[in-house]
Enzyme design. Structure first.
Site, PDB file in Angstrom:
ATOM      1  N   ARG A 105      11.558  -1.646  10.747  1.00 30.91           N
ATOM      2  CA  ARG A 105      11.441  -1.169  11.679  1.00 30.91           C
ATOM      3  C   ARG A 105      10.564  -1.644  12.704  1.00 30.91           C
ATOM      4  O   ARG A 105      10.486  -2.696  12.695  1.00 30.91           O
ATOM      5  CB  ARG A 105       9.275  -0.718  10.953  1.00 30.91           C
ATOM      6  CG  ARG A 105       8.250   0.679  10.766  1.00 30.91           C
ATOM      7  CD  ARG A 105       7.548   0.792  10.075  1.00 30.91           C
ATOM      8  NE  ARG A 105       6.406  -0.197   9.993  1.00 30.91           N
ATOM      9  CZ  ARG A 105       5.206  -0.063   9.367  1.00 30.91           C
ATOM     10  NH1 ARG A 105       5.022   0.299   8.568  1.00 30.91           N
ATOM     11  NH2 ARG A 105       4.145  -0.877  10.398  1.00 30.91           N
ATOM     12  N   ARG A 129      -0.594  -8.811  13.893  1.00 31.08           N
ATOM     13  CA  ARG A 129      -0.766  -7.981  12.754  1.00 31.08           C
ATOM     14  C   ARG A 129      -1.654  -8.408  11.128  1.00 31.08           C
ATOM     15  O   ARG A 129      -2.509  -7.724  11.462  1.00 31.08           O
ATOM     16  CB  ARG A 129       0.005  -6.868  11.823  1.00 31.08           C
ATOM     17  CG  ARG A 129       0.594  -6.337  12.855  1.00 31.08           C
ATOM     18  CD  ARG A 129       2.172  -5.436  13.053  1.00 31.08           C
ATOM     19  NE  ARG A 129       1.997  -4.782  11.526  1.00 31.08           N
ATOM     20  CZ  ARG A 129       2.908  -4.414  10.759  1.00 31.08           C
ATOM     21  NH1 ARG A 129       4.367  -4.657  11.156  1.00 31.08           N
ATOM     22  NH2 ARG A 129       3.232  -3.133   9.878  1.00 31.08           N
ATOM     23  N   LYS A 144       0.810  -1.420  -0.669  1.00 30.87           N
ATOM     24  CA  LYS A 144       0.046   0.095  -0.108  1.00 30.87           C
ATOM     25  C   LYS A 144       0.858   1.123  -0.168  1.00 30.87           C
ATOM     26  O   LYS A 144       0.586   2.483  -1.191  1.00 30.87           O
ATOM     27  CB  LYS A 144      -0.888  -0.097   1.754  1.00 30.87           C
ATOM     28  CG  LYS A 144      -2.036  -1.226   1.225  1.00 30.87           C
ATOM     29  CD  LYS A 144      -2.531  -0.896   2.461  1.00 30.87           C
ATOM     30  CE  LYS A 144      -2.284  -1.204   3.922  1.00 30.87           C
ATOM     31  NZ  LYS A 144      -0.908  -2.485   4.351  1.00 30.87           N
ATOM     32  N   ARG A 198      -9.055   1.211   9.029  1.00 35.70           N
ATOM     33  CA  ARG A 198      -9.078  -0.285   9.018  1.00 35.70           C
ATOM     34  C   ARG A 198     -10.111  -1.242   9.754  1.00 35.70           C
ATOM     35  O   ARG A 198      -9.867  -1.780  10.093  1.00 35.70           O
ATOM     36  CB  ARG A 198      -7.429  -0.123   9.709  1.00 35.70           C
ATOM     37  CG  ARG A 198      -6.328  -0.832   8.902  1.00 35.70           C
ATOM     38  CD  ARG A 198      -5.569   0.205  10.378  1.00 35.70           C
ATOM     39  NE  ARG A 198      -4.111  -1.186  10.596  1.00 35.70           N
ATOM     40  CZ  ARG A 198      -3.201  -0.753   9.641  1.00 35.70           C
ATOM     41  NH1 ARG A 198      -2.886   0.906   8.802  1.00 35.70           N
ATOM     42  NH2 ARG A 198      -2.098  -1.354   9.419  1.00 35.70           N
ATOM     43  N   ARG A 207      11.406  -5.254   4.883  1.00 39.58           N
ATOM     44  CA  ARG A 207      11.324  -3.808   4.736  1.00 39.58           C
ATOM     45  C   ARG A 207      11.866  -3.459   5.300  1.00 39.58           C
ATOM     46  O   ARG A 207      12.809  -2.816   6.425  1.00 39.58           O
ATOM     47  CB  ARG A 207       9.995  -3.604   5.221  1.00 39.58           C
ATOM     48  CG  ARG A 207       9.391  -2.590   5.130  1.00 39.58           C
ATOM     49  CD  ARG A 207       8.232  -2.150   5.133  1.00 39.58           C
ATOM     50  NE  ARG A 207       7.041  -2.048   6.813  1.00 39.58           N
ATOM     51  CZ  ARG A 207       5.896  -2.285   6.133  1.00 39.58           C
ATOM     52  NH1 ARG A 207       5.454  -1.816   5.568  1.00 39.58           N
ATOM     53  NH2 ARG A 207       5.627  -2.517   7.493  1.00 39.58           N
TER      54      ARG A 207
HETATM   55  P1  ADP Z   1       1.547  -0.802   6.993  1.00 38.00           P
HETATM   56  O1  ADP Z   1       2.191  -0.566   6.005  1.00 38.00           O
HETATM   57  O2  ADP Z   1       2.607  -2.087   7.770  1.00 38.00           O
HETATM   58  O3  ADP Z   1       0.354  -1.487   6.924  1.00 38.00           O
HETATM   59  P2  ADP Z   1       1.052   0.770   8.866  1.00 38.00           P
HETATM   60  O4  ADP Z   1       1.926   1.744   8.883  1.00 38.00           O
HETATM   61  O5  ADP Z   1      -0.093   0.743   8.189  1.00 38.00           O
HETATM   62  O6  ADP Z   1       0.949  -1.201   9.003  1.00 38.00           O
HETATM   63  O7  ADP Z   1       0.229   0.711  10.315  1.00 38.00           O
HETATM   64  C1  ADP Z   1       1.437   0.692  11.297  1.00 38.00           C
HETATM   65  C2  ADP Z   1       0.436   0.237  12.611  1.00 38.00           C
HETATM   66  O8  ADP Z   1      -0.015   2.031  13.253  1.00 38.00           O
HETATM   67  C3  ADP Z   1      -0.939  -0.131  12.626  1.00 38.00           C
HETATM   68  O9  ADP Z   1      -0.186  -1.678  13.321  1.00 38.00           O
HETATM   69  C4  ADP Z   1      -1.302  -0.222  14.332  1.00 38.00           C
HETATM   70  O10 ADP Z   1      -0.805   0.023  15.365  1.00 38.00           O
HETATM   71  C5  ADP Z   1      -1.254   1.783  13.450  1.00 38.00           C
HETATM   72  N1  ADP Z   1      -2.035   2.201  13.098  1.00 38.00           N
HETATM   73  C6  ADP Z   1      -2.313   2.763  11.367  1.00 38.00           C
HETATM   74  N2  ADP Z   1      -3.361   2.754  11.080  1.00 38.00           N
HETATM   75  C7  ADP Z   1      -4.745   2.759  11.976  1.00 38.00           C
HETATM   76  C8  ADP Z   1      -5.961   2.780  12.173  1.00 38.00           C
HETATM   77  N3  ADP Z   1      -6.478   2.957  10.704  1.00 38.00           N
HETATM   78  N4  ADP Z   1      -6.792   2.348  12.816  1.00 38.00           N
HETATM   79  C9  ADP Z   1      -6.331   1.674  14.264  1.00 38.00           C
HETATM   80  N5  ADP Z   1      -4.587   1.361  14.390  1.00 38.00           N
HETATM   81  C10 ADP Z   1      -3.664   1.979  13.049  1.00 38.00           C
HETATM   82  P1  ADP Z   2       2.674  -1.766   3.583  1.00 38.57           P
HETATM   83  O1  ADP Z   2       2.343  -0.410   3.483  1.00 38.57           O
HETATM   84  O2  ADP Z   2       0.978  -2.420   2.655  1.00 38.57           O
HETATM   85  O3  ADP Z   2       2.216  -2.706   4.464  1.00 38.57           O
HETATM   86  P2  ADP Z   2       4.465  -1.555   1.436  1.00 38.57           P
HETATM   87  O4  ADP Z   2       4.360  -0.817   0.672  1.00 38.57           O
HETATM   88  O5  ADP Z   2       5.717  -1.023   2.590  1.00 38.57           O
HETATM   89  O6  ADP Z   2       3.360  -2.396   1.904  1.00 38.57           O
HETATM   90  O7  ADP Z   2       5.651  -2.894   1.172  1.00 38.57           O
HETATM   91  C1  ADP Z   2       5.749  -3.599   1.843  1.00 38.57           C
HETATM   92  C2  ADP Z   2       7.124  -3.788   1.495  1.00 38.57           C
HETATM   93  O8  ADP Z   2       7.107  -4.701   0.608  1.00 38.57           O
HETATM   94  C3  ADP Z   2       8.529  -3.564   1.918  1.00 38.57           C
HETATM   95  O9  ADP Z   2       9.038  -3.760   1.792  1.00 38.57           O
HETATM   96  C4  ADP Z   2       7.825  -3.042   0.094  1.00 38.57           C
HETATM   97  O10 ADP Z   2       9.348  -2.501  -0.454  1.00 38.57           O
HETATM   98  C5  ADP Z   2       7.489  -4.479  -0.945  1.00 38.57           C
HETATM   99  N1  ADP Z   2       7.232  -4.775  -1.761  1.00 38.57           N
HETATM  100  C6  ADP Z   2       6.112  -3.499  -2.006  1.00 38.57           C
HETATM  101  N2  ADP Z   2       5.465  -3.823  -3.125  1.00 38.57           N
HETATM  102  C7  ADP Z   2       5.983  -5.409  -3.266  1.00 38.57           C
HETATM  103  C8  ADP Z   2       5.785  -6.099  -5.017  1.00 38.57           C
HETATM  104  N3  ADP Z   2       4.949  -5.661  -5.904  1.00 38.57           N
HETATM  105  N4  ADP Z   2       6.721  -6.803  -4.797  1.00 38.57           N
HETATM  106  C9  ADP Z   2       7.277  -7.311  -4.391  1.00 38.57           C
HETATM  107  N5  ADP Z   2       8.119  -6.503  -2.825  1.00 38.57           N
HETATM  108  C10 ADP Z   2       7.199  -5.812  -2.196  1.00 38.57           C
END
Ligand code: ADP
Ligand code: ADP
Ligand code: ZN
Length: 216
Positions: free
Chosen positions: A160, A171, A13, A88, A127
């Site tokens: 992270r 998660r 995302k 979420r 990541r």
């Molecule tokens: P990821 O990219 O792996 O999906 P995020 O960076 O979006 O993770 O979120 C990291 C953490 O921040 C989540 O595990 C949660 O604890 C918190 N968080 C982010 N967005 C929300 C939301 N919309 N509602 C509740 N908690 C959130």
């Molecule tokens: P999210 O915000 O949904 O948690 P991220 O964009 O941070 O996800 O991506 C999670 C990890 O996977 C990062 O290390 C990113 O560089 C990698 N990644 C993202 N898209 C792809 C893809 N299409 N193929 C392989 N790795 C990817």
């Protein structure tokens, strides 16, 4: 165009949000990035959010909704925005709809990036994220030009705390219990579009652009 990105942790995302936001000139609003910034600045919100994030749990809706609705009132959101990581929970989605209704507008598209669970652990443990701009990299799949340095802003890349295996598992549980029901929620509204998130980053991006088309 008012867009939501849905998908499990590690779906890509954040990666796609940066590309879409740049191409279509709409702000990328990531609740995770907002919380992380507050944590690094040790604000009262950051201190509260950290205890939940470190455990892989969701920050309570009351705290989260308020920061998003404040942000959406900024002038730069008038012509569109891209929400990454929000909503979420079904409650967050309902509150978002109510908020937008009050502003006489609505969500146009919910884009679901689908990635099966077996891909996720490798993505998360490899990541690396920029401390300054939140750009996401991967040690194998998307490495920066210079190791440890963000291509976009020169910031330092770090791992992270919530990307360790144990927390990732929690998660994923939280995602299937609390967030996955949103897929149905947006499908019912007729706004859902899905892409295969296991493809290369550029291919996923192309498929998303095809869905968004030129109405944006
Ligand atoms: P990821 O990219 O792996 O999906 P995020 O960076 O979006 O993770 O979120 C990291 C953490 O921040 C989540 O595990 C949660 O604890 C918190 N968080 C982010 N967005 C929300 C939301 N919309 N509602 C509740 N908690 C959130
Ligand atoms: P999210 O915000 O949904 O948690 P991220 O964009 O941070 O996800 O991506 C999670 C990890 O996977 C990062 O290390 C990113 O560089 C990698 N990644 C993202 N898209 C792809 C893809 N299409 N193929 C392989 N790795 C990817
Ligand atoms: Zn950066």
């Amino acid at each position: 165009m008012k867009i939501i990105l849905l998908g499990p942790p590690g779906a890509g995302k954040g990666t796609q949000a940066k590309l879409i936001s740049h191409k279509y000139s709409i702000p990328h609003i990531s609740t995770g990035d907002i919380f992380r910034k507050n944590i690094s600045e040790q604000t009262p919100l950051g201190i509260k959010a950290k205890s939940y994030m470190d455990k892989g749990q969701l920050v309570p809706d009351e705290l989260t909704n308020e920061i998003v609705f404040d942000r959406l009132q900024n002038d730069d959101c008038k012509n569109g925005f891209l929400l990454d990581g929000f909503p979420r929970t079904v409650f967050q989605a309902e509150e978002l709809d109510r908020f937008l209704q009050g502003e006489d507008t609505k969500i146009n598209k919910a884009l679901l990036i689908e990635v099966p669970q077996e891909f996720i652990l490798d993505r998360m443990t490899g990541r690396r994220m920029c401390k300054d701009c939140g750009a996401s990299y991967h040690v194998k799949f998307n490495s920066p030009k210079v190791e440890g340095v963000c291509d976009l802003c020169g910031g330092e890349l770090t791992q992270r705390k919530d990307d360790k295996e144990e927390t990732v598992k929690e998660r994923l549980e939280v995602y299937s219990n609390q967030t996955a029901p949103l897929v149905e929620y947006y499908a019912t509204q007729g706004n859902l579009a899905k892409v295969d998130g296991t493809l290369e980053i550029e291919e996923v991006f192309q498929n998303l652009c095809d869905i968004l088309g030129s109405d944006i």
